[in-house]
Design an enzyme around this catalytic site. Structure first.
Site: not given
Length: 368
Positions: A47, A73, A82, A170, A206
């Site tokens: 916002e 919020c 907001c 893999s 990862l």
């Protein structure tokens, strides 16, 4: 004007642990004045971004309408409320796609807007914009309502469900397109999780590297006996690393000290039989503000998550090939009756390059 042109997708990989929210401001005659989306934690919400853009362009916002994908919020968190910013700008009408289940908000934002004389409309739950906002923020909603992150288990394999050959090979069963798509799902997560078996066998990083992201998710390792090497690639920057263990602190003091020197957090979470308590770990991850947990592990840890009913969504990539013998998707069973098998509903089937991407959820799991 509708929600069709309001997108919070740019907040993925940016706003964690805050929800992904977009806002569009429309003038009194239906003209779009500005849009915005939530920035990094501690930065402006959607916002405020939209209001700033509209005001910078010289627009008079009195009588305007704000379309917001999540209830504004009403509390002072990392930023001011907001709803106060919308009130101060002279917004006359607010359309909300999704109420905020955060107990610090929980309808208070809508109530304060209405108390200030602003007309507020909330879309019905089955409205396409409400459904889209819910899906985009399913992890945030899960953490707020259930006290758990949304657990998405990703597996890549062959048509006959093999994730590796008998010799462990893999790389790569699925295509580059599927791997890039998998990294886009990694980008959504607040944390990426694997097990010590995968770390020892594959030494993965990862992280998110095949798609652009502004922040790296935390990396989590389930390591019951604290066997990880301080030289493991998953421990390297950037990003935080959390290791959950069941190891006796007295017997692993030197290993803990070495890891902590690297900035790694070692978290004790002992369960039965010397294993990490996975359910307790998930509750702790929610307390650490993880909305979506993306699991990429081996068949043993996958099986543990599935047996304990901890998987909220399966993300499966299937290559059009047959491998025969080898590692399966998950170590389950053996079952004696079919009704013992975990059941799922397909929610999406999509072609990615030459491969198929399937998404499935336990029936009713997303009804919270």
């Amino acid at each position: 004007m509708s929600f069709e042109s309001v997108s919070a997708l740019p907040a993925i990989g940016l706003s964690e642990p805050n929800p992904r929210v977009a806002c569009a401001i429309v003038g009194r005659h239906g003209e779009r004045l500005a849009t915005g989306h939530t920035q990094q934690a501690g930065g402006p919400h959607a916002e405020v971004m939209a209001l700033r853009a509209a005001q910078a362009a010289g627009h008079d916002l009195r009588g305007a309408t704000a379309y917001v994908t999540l209830e504004p919020c009403s509390h002072h968190g990392r930023t001011p409320p907001c709803c106060d910013a919308l009130i101060a700008a002279g917004i006359a009408h607010v359309v909300v796609a999704l109420p905020d289940p955060n107990p610090l908000v929980g309808g208070e934002g809508i109530a304060r807007l209405r108390a200030a004389g602003i007309t507020v409309d909330v879309l019905p739950p089955d409205d396409p914009a409400a459904v889209a906002a819910r899906e985009l923020n399913i992890g945030f909603l899960s953490r707020m309502v259930r006290g758990l992150p949304w657990v998405r288990l990703k597996v890549a394999g062959s048509l006959d469900g093999r994730t590796a050959l008998p010799n462990g090979s893999s790389q790569w069963i699925t295509s580059p397109e599927a791997r890039a798509d998998g990294h886009a799902w990694r980008k959504r997560a607040g944390a990426l999780l694997t097990g010590i078996g995968t770390v020892l066998e594959d030494d993965p990083r990862l992280d998110v590297r095949l798609v652009d992201t502004q922040i790296q998710p935390r990396r989590v390792v389930v390591d019951s006996r604290l066997e990880i090497s301080p030289t493991a690639r998953i421990l390297q920057p950037p990003g935080e690393v959390w290791i959950y263990t069941a190891a006796n602190p007295d017997n692993s003091a030197a290993q803990r000290a070495a890891l902590q020197t690297l900035g790694v957090s070692v978290i004790d979470c002992p369960g039965a039989h010397g294993k990490v308590d996975l359910a307790a770990m998930l509750r702790d991850l929610a307390r650490r503000e993880v909305n979506e947990l993306h699991v990429e592990a081996g068949h043993k840890l996958n099986g543990s998550f599935l047996r304990e009913g901890l998987v909220d969504e399966l993300l499966l990539y299937l290559a059009p090939k047959l491998l025969g013998d080898g590692a399966g998707l998950a170590a389950l069973g053996p079952f004696t009756t079919l009704d013992q098998a975990p059941a799922f509903d397909f929610i999406d089937v999509h072609r990615v390059g030459p491969d198929l991407r399937l998404r499935a959820r336990p029936p009713g799991r997303d009804r919270f």
